[in-house]
Design a protein around this motif. Structure first.
Motif, PDB file in Angstrom:
ATOM      1  N   PHE A 111       0.843  -1.204   0.000  1.00 40.79           N
ATOM      2  CA  PHE A 111       0.000   0.000   0.000  1.00 40.79           C
ATOM      3  C   PHE A 111       0.875   1.250   0.000  1.00 40.79           C
ATOM      4  N   PRO A 112       0.668   2.151  -0.992  1.00 43.67           N
ATOM      5  CA  PRO A 112       1.416   3.400  -0.947  1.00 43.67           C
ATOM      6  C   PRO A 112       0.684   4.410  -0.087  1.00 43.67           C
ATOM      7  N   SER A 113       1.209   4.648   1.108  1.00 43.72           N
ATOM      8  CA  SER A 113       0.690   5.736   1.919  1.00 43.72           C
ATOM      9  C   SER A 113       1.384   7.019   1.464  1.00 43.72           C
ATOM     10  N   SER A 114       1.326   8.047   2.268  1.00 42.15           N
ATOM     11  CA  SER A 114       1.769   9.349   1.761  1.00 42.15           C
ATOM     12  C   SER A 114       2.314  10.213   2.884  1.00 42.15           C
ATOM     13  N   LEU A 115       3.142  11.183   2.498  1.00 43.94           N
ATOM     14  CA  LEU A 115       3.615  12.171   3.480  1.00 43.94           C
ATOM     15  C   LEU A 115       2.461  13.027   3.992  1.00 43.94           C
ATOM     16  N   ALA A 116       1.282  12.930   3.337  1.00 41.39           N
ATOM     17  CA  ALA A 116       0.114  13.697   3.782  1.00 41.39           C
ATOM     18  C   ALA A 116      -0.455  13.163   5.096  1.00 41.39           C
ATOM     19  N   VAL A 117       0.110  12.052   5.627  1.00 38.98           N
ATOM     20  CA  VAL A 117      -0.345  11.569   6.947  1.00 38.98           C
ATOM     21  C   VAL A 117       0.106  12.515   8.065  1.00 38.98           C
ATOM     22  N   TRP A 118       1.082  13.388   7.747  1.00 42.20           N
ATOM     23  CA  TRP A 118       1.545  14.329   8.769  1.00 42.20           C
ATOM     24  C   TRP A 118       0.965  15.717   8.517  1.00 42.20           C
ATOM     25  N   GLY A 119       0.912  16.506   9.556  1.00 39.27           N
ATOM     26  CA  GLY A 119       0.447  17.881   9.394  1.00 39.27           C
ATOM     27  C   GLY A 119       0.831  18.676  10.628  1.00 39.27           C
ATOM     28  N   GLY A 120       0.439  19.936  10.620  1.00 39.63           N
ATOM     29  CA  GLY A 120       0.753  20.808  11.756  1.00 39.63           C
ATOM     30  C   GLY A 120       2.188  21.294  11.680  1.00 39.63           C
ATOM     31  N   ASP A 121       2.731  21.675  12.824  1.00 41.00           N
ATOM     32  CA  ASP A 121       4.115  22.169  12.891  1.00 41.00           C
ATOM     33  C   ASP A 121       5.054  20.983  12.985  1.00 41.00           C
ATOM     34  N   TYR A 138      -7.394  13.563   2.680  1.00 41.27           N
ATOM     35  CA  TYR A 138      -6.618  12.521   1.985  1.00 41.27           C
ATOM     36  C   TYR A 138      -5.655  11.853   2.975  1.00 41.27           C
ATOM     37  N   GLY A 139      -4.966  12.680   3.760  1.00 43.79           N
ATOM     38  CA  GLY A 139      -4.039  12.135   4.765  1.00 43.79           C
ATOM     39  C   GLY A 139      -4.776  11.302   5.807  1.00 43.79           C
ATOM     40  N   VAL A 140      -5.977  11.738   6.188  1.00 43.07           N
ATOM     41  CA  VAL A 140      -6.777  10.976   7.165  1.00 43.07           C
ATOM     42  C   VAL A 140      -7.091   9.586   6.599  1.00 43.07           C
ATOM     43  N   THR A 141      -7.442   9.528   5.305  1.00 44.15           N
ATOM     44  CA  THR A 141      -7.772   8.218   4.711  1.00 44.15           C
ATOM     45  C   THR A 141      -6.525   7.328   4.645  1.00 44.15           C
ATOM     46  N   LYS A 142      -5.362   7.939   4.415  1.00 47.74           N
ATOM     47  CA  LYS A 142      -4.123   7.135   4.360  1.00 47.74           C
ATOM     48  C   LYS A 142      -3.786   6.580   5.752  1.00 47.74           C
ATOM     49  N   VAL A 143      -3.963   7.410   6.794  1.00 47.84           N
ATOM     50  CA  VAL A 143      -3.736   6.917   8.165  1.00 47.84           C
ATOM     51  C   VAL A 143      -4.685   5.760   8.447  1.00 47.84           C
ATOM     52  N   ALA A 144      -5.944   5.901   8.008  1.00 51.57           N
ATOM     53  CA  ALA A 144      -6.944   4.857   8.275  1.00 51.57           C
ATOM     54  C   ALA A 144      -6.490   3.517   7.680  1.00 51.57           C
ATOM     55  N   VAL A 145      -6.014   3.531   6.431  1.00 54.47           N
ATOM     56  CA  VAL A 145      -5.617   2.257   5.799  1.00 54.47           C
ATOM     57  C   VAL A 145      -4.323   1.719   6.430  1.00 54.47           C
ATOM     58  N   GLU A 146      -3.406   2.613   6.811  1.00 56.62           N
ATOM     59  CA  GLU A 146      -2.204   2.138   7.536  1.00 56.62           C
ATOM     60  C   GLU A 146      -2.620   1.361   8.783  1.00 56.62           C
ATOM     61  N   ASP A 159       0.028 -10.283   5.238  1.00 53.63           N
ATOM     62  CA  ASP A 159       1.344  -9.663   5.069  1.00 53.63           C
ATOM     63  C   ASP A 159       1.189  -8.288   4.400  1.00 53.63           C
ATOM     64  N   PHE A 160       0.757  -7.322   5.201  1.00 53.65           N
ATOM     65  CA  PHE A 160       0.515  -5.948   4.724  1.00 53.65           C
ATOM     66  C   PHE A 160       1.803  -5.146   4.879  1.00 53.65           C
ATOM     67  N   ARG A 161       2.178  -4.442   3.796  1.00 58.03           N
ATOM     68  CA  ARG A 161       3.389  -3.614   3.825  1.00 58.03           C
ATOM     69  C   ARG A 161       3.052  -2.258   3.218  1.00 58.03           C
ATOM     70  N   ALA A 162       3.425  -1.192   3.890  1.00 54.11           N
ATOM     71  CA  ALA A 162       3.111   0.136   3.363  1.00 54.11           C
ATOM     72  C   ALA A 162       4.362   1.000   3.338  1.00 54.11           C
ATOM     73  N   VAL A 163       4.406   1.878   2.337  1.00 54.40           N
ATOM     74  CA  VAL A 163       5.507   2.828   2.257  1.00 54.40           C
ATOM     75  C   VAL A 163       4.905   4.211   2.055  1.00 54.40           C
ATOM     76  N   ARG A 164       5.356   5.160   2.903  1.00 45.79           N
ATOM     77  CA  ARG A 164       4.839   6.523   2.789  1.00 45.79           C
ATOM     78  C   ARG A 164       5.637   7.260   1.728  1.00 45.79           C
ATOM     79  N   LEU A 165       4.986   7.471   0.588  1.00 45.10           N
ATOM     80  CA  LEU A 165       5.683   8.136  -0.514  1.00 45.10           C
ATOM     81  C   LEU A 165       5.656   9.647  -0.309  1.00 45.10           C
ATOM     82  N   PRO A 166       6.781  10.299  -0.626  1.00 50.27           N
ATOM     83  CA  PRO A 166       6.740  11.755  -0.709  1.00 50.27           C
ATOM     84  C   PRO A 166       6.031  12.163  -2.016  1.00 50.27           C
TER      85      PRO A 166
END
Ligand SMILES: NC(=O)c1ccc[n+]([C@@H]2O[C@H](COP(=O)([O-])OP(=O)(O)OC[C@H]3O[C@@H](n4cnc5c(N)ncnc54)[C@H](O)[C@@H]3O)[C@@H](O)[C@H]2O)c1
Length: 306
Positions: A111-121, A138-146, A159-166
């Motif tokens: 699963f390709p997650s995303s740098l959009a899982v982070w926010g704020g300062d 979008y980031g909320v949905t990526k956190v949910a699937v992670e 065997d779930f593997r995810a990588v947070r893509l920039p």
């Protein structure tokens, strides 16, 4: 070995097919009717909507793939513009897909997650285990699937593997994706069209050339399960700001008509994403390292576009 790729008509899916060995069976599934880029010879393509739960379960049960790359998604801007559809495709269909894979005994899910899982300062560089509190849906949905993937692994052995893509720089970046501004800058200027950045000159975000990202898919998919210390990995390559991108486009395409015209909403969301992301675990566990810097990718993407 059979690999099923959802979002199979998209940017990353089509380009990834060329990395799979010729004797490897590939099935692309997408709601769109035509792949956006050439695919490896012999690749099967099937049109289908992942939000059709019954159809999805029937597909996984019929095909019994060894591996699933779950790439189907609305990207950040479209998710923000259509929140209900964004949640259905990115989160609900993600849950249905994991449930279907569990039910049919699929061996491995990437699963390709995303740098959009982070926010704020965010600190820069950002530590590996920075908490994930996204500013955009979008980031909320990526956190949910992670989190779902973590659950299916720990409770059900999937065997779930995810990588947070920039942000990925690619010749086939989706049109209309505001976060694809680096890709669009190179592609538009290479075709002699003017380009305006919607971000600000000082917006510095983690980015990566598509060839690095696809290499990361292969490395993580092939990694020995015993070497994996986590389900979700960060990867880092480059972190240019808007001004550095503009200067690089001008360096490789000196006649470009390129400038800034920031859109506050887009600029603020992208500004909330991290610059340099620590990625020690990916390096140690499955040998991740980036091969492309801004200058080498700029030269390569122009070759691809032409
Ligand atoms: N490109 C990037 O910068 C980037 C960065 C981080 C994460 N990602 C993730 O990587 C994955 C692939 O990204 P991409 O750049 O190839 O995007 P893309 O938009 O080119 O591909 C996504 C595909 O999903 C398909 N899709 C959408 N709704 C669907 C549905 N209901 N049923 C079936 N298919 C559907 C779309 O038609 C599209 O072809 C996505 O999950 C994305 O969130 C991409």
């Amino acid at each position: 070995m059979k690999t099923l790729i959802t979002g199979g008509a998209g940017n990353l899916a089509c380009q990834y097919t060329h990395l799979l060995p010729p004797d490897h069976e590939i099935l692309l599934v997408d709601i769109a009717d035509t792949p956006v880029a050439p695919v490896r010879e012999g690749t099967r393509f099937e049109q289908g909507d992942l939000c059709d739960r019954e159809g999805l379960f029937a597909l996984i049960d019929r095909e019994k793939p060894d591996r699933v790359l779950h790439l189907a998604s609305l990207l950040s801007g479209s998710t923000e513009m259509n929140r209900t559809l964004g949640w259905q495709i990115n989160a609900t269909a993600g849950f249905d897909l994991l449930e279907a894979c569990h039910a049919s005994g699929v061996g491995r899910v990437l699963f390709p997650s995303s740098l959009a899982v982070w926010g704020g300062d965010l600190p820069d560089p950002m530590p590996e285990d920075q908490e994930t509190w996204p500013d955009g849906l979008y980031g909320v949905t990526k956190v949910a699937v992670e989190r779902l993937g973590h659950y299916y692994h720990s409770k059900h052995g999937l065997d779930f593997r995810a990588v947070r893509l920039p942000i990925i720089i690619s010749p086939y970046a989706p049109q209309g994706a505001a976060s694809a501004y680096a890709s669009h800058a190179f592609v538009e200027c290479a075709q002699g069209r003017p380009f305006r950045f919607k971000v600000r000159p000082d917006t510095r975000v983690s980015m990566m050339y598509v060839k690095d990202a696809l290499g990361a898919f292969s490395l993580l998919l092939e990694a020995d399960p015993d070497h994996l210390t986590r389900r979700v990995y960060n990867i880092q390559a480059i972190a240019p700001d808007g001004e550095e991108l503009l200067q690089m486009v001008k360096q490789v395409l000196p006649d470009s008509d390129i400038d800034f015209d920031p859109d506050p909403e887009v600029a603020d969301l992208i500004h909330s994403w991290p610059g340099v992301i620590r990625d020690e675990s990916a390096r140690q566990d499955w040998g991740w390292s980036s091969e492309w810097n801004l200058e080498s990718l700029a030269t390569d993407i122009l070759k691809e576009v032409s």
